[in-house]
Design an enzyme around this catalytic site. Structure first.
Site, PDB file in Angstrom:
ATOM      1  N   HIS A   1       4.416   5.697  11.659  1.00  8.95           N
ATOM      2  CA  HIS A   1       3.985   5.535  10.257  1.00  8.95           C
ATOM      3  C   HIS A   1       3.052   6.713   9.970  1.00  8.95           C
ATOM      4  O   HIS A   1       1.847   6.564   9.881  1.00  8.95           O
ATOM      5  CB  HIS A   1       3.271   4.188  10.106  1.00  8.95           C
ATOM      6  CG  HIS A   1       3.032   3.758   8.689  1.00  8.95           C
ATOM      7  ND1 HIS A   1       3.167   4.605   7.599  1.00  8.95           N
ATOM      8  CD2 HIS A   1       2.654   2.555   8.178  1.00  8.95           C
ATOM      9  CE1 HIS A   1       2.871   3.944   6.496  1.00  8.95           C
ATOM     10  NE2 HIS A   1       2.563   2.696   6.824  1.00  8.95           N
TER      11      HIS A   1
ATOM     12  N   ARG B   1      10.963   4.005   3.640  1.00 10.81           N
ATOM     13  CA  ARG B   1      10.605   3.026   4.693  1.00 10.81           C
ATOM     14  C   ARG B   1      11.863   2.266   5.073  1.00 10.81           C
ATOM     15  O   ARG B   1      12.653   1.893   4.197  1.00 10.81           O
ATOM     16  CB  ARG B   1       9.534   2.056   4.197  1.00 10.81           C
ATOM     17  CG  ARG B   1       9.313   0.913   5.187  1.00 10.81           C
ATOM     18  CD  ARG B   1       8.130   0.070   4.850  1.00 10.81           C
ATOM     19  NE  ARG B   1       6.880   0.774   5.109  1.00 10.81           N
ATOM     20  CZ  ARG B   1       5.674   0.202   5.031  1.00 10.81           C
ATOM     21  NH1 ARG B   1       5.562  -1.069   4.697  1.00 10.81           N
ATOM     22  NH2 ARG B   1       4.586   0.898   5.277  1.00 10.81           N
TER      23      ARG B   1
ATOM     24  N   ARG C   1       0.793  -1.228   0.000  1.00 11.13           N
ATOM     25  CA  ARG C   1       0.000   0.000   0.000  1.00 11.13           C
ATOM     26  C   ARG C   1       0.827   1.282   0.000  1.00 11.13           C
ATOM     27  O   ARG C   1       0.595   2.185  -0.791  1.00 11.13           O
ATOM     28  CB  ARG C   1      -0.916   0.089   1.236  1.00 11.13           C
ATOM     29  CG  ARG C   1      -2.244  -0.563   1.073  1.00 11.13           C
ATOM     30  CD  ARG C   1      -2.621  -1.196   2.373  1.00 11.13           C
ATOM     31  NE  ARG C   1      -1.642  -2.205   2.675  1.00 11.13           N
ATOM     32  CZ  ARG C   1      -1.721  -3.470   2.244  1.00 11.13           C
ATOM     33  NH1 ARG C   1      -2.749  -3.850   1.571  1.00 11.13           N
ATOM     34  NH2 ARG C   1      -0.769  -4.349   2.517  1.00 11.13           N
ATOM     35  N   THR C   2       1.774   1.377   0.933  1.00  8.56           N
ATOM     36  CA  THR C   2       2.430   2.670   1.118  1.00  8.56           C
ATOM     37  C   THR C   2       3.237   3.038  -0.126  1.00  8.56           C
ATOM     38  O   THR C   2       3.121   4.151  -0.647  1.00  8.56           O
ATOM     39  CB  THR C   2       3.321   2.635   2.379  1.00  8.56           C
ATOM     40  OG1 THR C   2       2.543   2.097   3.446  1.00  8.56           O
ATOM     41  CG2 THR C   2       3.809   4.014   2.748  1.00  8.56           C
TER      42      THR C   2
ATOM     43  N   LYS D   1      25.432  -3.424  -0.309  1.00 10.80           N
ATOM     44  CA  LYS D   1      26.912  -3.334  -0.383  1.00 10.80           C
ATOM     45  C   LYS D   1      27.451  -2.519   0.786  1.00 10.80           C
ATOM     46  O   LYS D   1      28.628  -2.221   0.843  1.00 10.80           O
ATOM     47  CB  LYS D   1      27.320  -2.655  -1.688  1.00 10.80           C
ATOM     48  CG  LYS D   1      26.832  -3.338  -2.930  1.00 10.80           C
ATOM     49  CD  LYS D   1      27.174  -2.468  -4.154  1.00 10.80           C
ATOM     50  CE  LYS D   1      26.307  -2.837  -5.341  1.00 10.80           C
ATOM     51  NZ  LYS D   1      26.254  -1.751  -6.319  1.00 10.80           N
TER      52      LYS D   1
END
Ligand code: CP
Length: 308
Positions: A129, A101, A51-52, A80
């Site tokens: 959030h 995120r 969703r986000t 890396k």
């Protein structure tokens, strides 16, 4: 330049303006279809999302802009050893705004300090959030017509559920006379910093209960959450907790006729699919509101001149 790390980065007036802009976008989408024609959004997702990430991308595309980014740490140079600070310095050369995120709490904040473009916290560990909270506020305001004078039940994993923490803080510190019923098993109770520093400190009326059935008749909103498998230290505890609550048709009979059920999704087992047909099931409408509110947020942080 402004970033968004927490819903509390917005004052009450700014929050209300943003929600009003989101509602105008819902009513008049064509008016906003080209306002970001020359803008790019980067989505830097070090943790899974449906969703986000996709709603940010849909939001920017709906505004006429373009999107680029990565959807896992493995597919970026984080694998890396590149730091989030270096990554955002690089992304700042490619995009005008970034949604990030990250599984580590505070990582988007670290990125914002090195960034020359606005950074939006799209979820950091079990912490915050904020754009889910904006989505939740817009959904509640659109369905109930207000964000004050509500009794809100939050049910499930209140310990690790970052959407719950952000939503409580925003409602307590920006709106009036919101009461909370915190419904969870003992092991998944709300963290003490929310209980002590947010609820008690602000003299908010709240109760902590274990049985969903006891709480349901009084609620205006029921906010269901899944048990956050990815934050458990061992599988055994997760398996024991995962089906603690299952909202079904029978339990819905205990609720008011105008109570709405929200869920940030993804759903696992905590809402039976038979509830989806109930007009009070609002969790898929909530997904659509998430696009409007992210469009409004992009416009606000980019300080885009709005059409009349
Ligand atoms: N609500 C939410 O954050 O969903 P995703 O994890 O799919 O982005």
């Amino acid at each position: 330049m402004r970033h968004l790390m927490s819903p509390l980065d917005l004052s009450k007036e700014e929050l209300d303006d943003l929600l009003t802009l989101a509602s105008d976008i819902e009513k008049n989408p064509k008016k906003y279809a080209h306002v970001c024609d020359d803008k790019r959004l980067a989505t830097c997702f070090y943790e899974p999302s449906t969703r986000t990430r996709l709603s940010f991308e849909a939001a920017m595309m709906n505004l006429g802009g373009k999107v680029l980014g990565f959807s896992s740490a493995d597919s970026s140079s984080a694998s890396k050893g590149e730091s989030v600070a270096d990554t955002i310095r690089v992304v700042s050369c490619y995009a005008d705004i970034c949604a990030m995120r990250h599984p580590k709490e505070g990582a988007p904040l670290v990125a914002s300090m090195a960034s020359s473009i606005p950074v939006i916290n799209a979820g950091d560990g079990g912490h915050q959030h904020p754009t889910q909270t904006l989505t939740d506020l817009l959904t509640i305001r659109s369905l109930k017509g207000r964000l004050d004078n509500l009794t809100i039940g939050l049910c499930g994993d209140l310990k690790f559920g970052r959407t719950v923490h952000s939503l409580i803080e925003a409602l307590v510190l920006r709106y009036s006379n919101v009461k909370f019923v915190l419904i969870s098993p003992e092991e998944l109770r709300i963290p003490s910093y929310i209980r002590e520093d947010v609820l008690k400190k602000n003299n908010i009326e709240f109760q902590e209960v274990e049985r969903l059935e006891d709480a349901l008749p009084d609620l205006d909103i029921l906010y269901m959450t899944r048990v956050q498998k990815e934050r458990f230290f061992n599988e055994e505890d997760y398996v024991r907790m995962k089906d603690f609550y299952i909202l079904d048709k029978q339990k819905m009979e205990l609720a008011k006729k105008d109570m709405y059920v929200l869920h940030p999704l993804p759903r696992v087992n905590e809402i039976s699919t038979e509830v989806d047909a109930d007009p009070r099931a609002a969790y898929f409408k909530q997904v659509q509101y998430g696009v409007y509110v992210r469009m409004a947020l992009i416009l606000t942080l980019l300080e885009v001149k709005l059409p009349c």
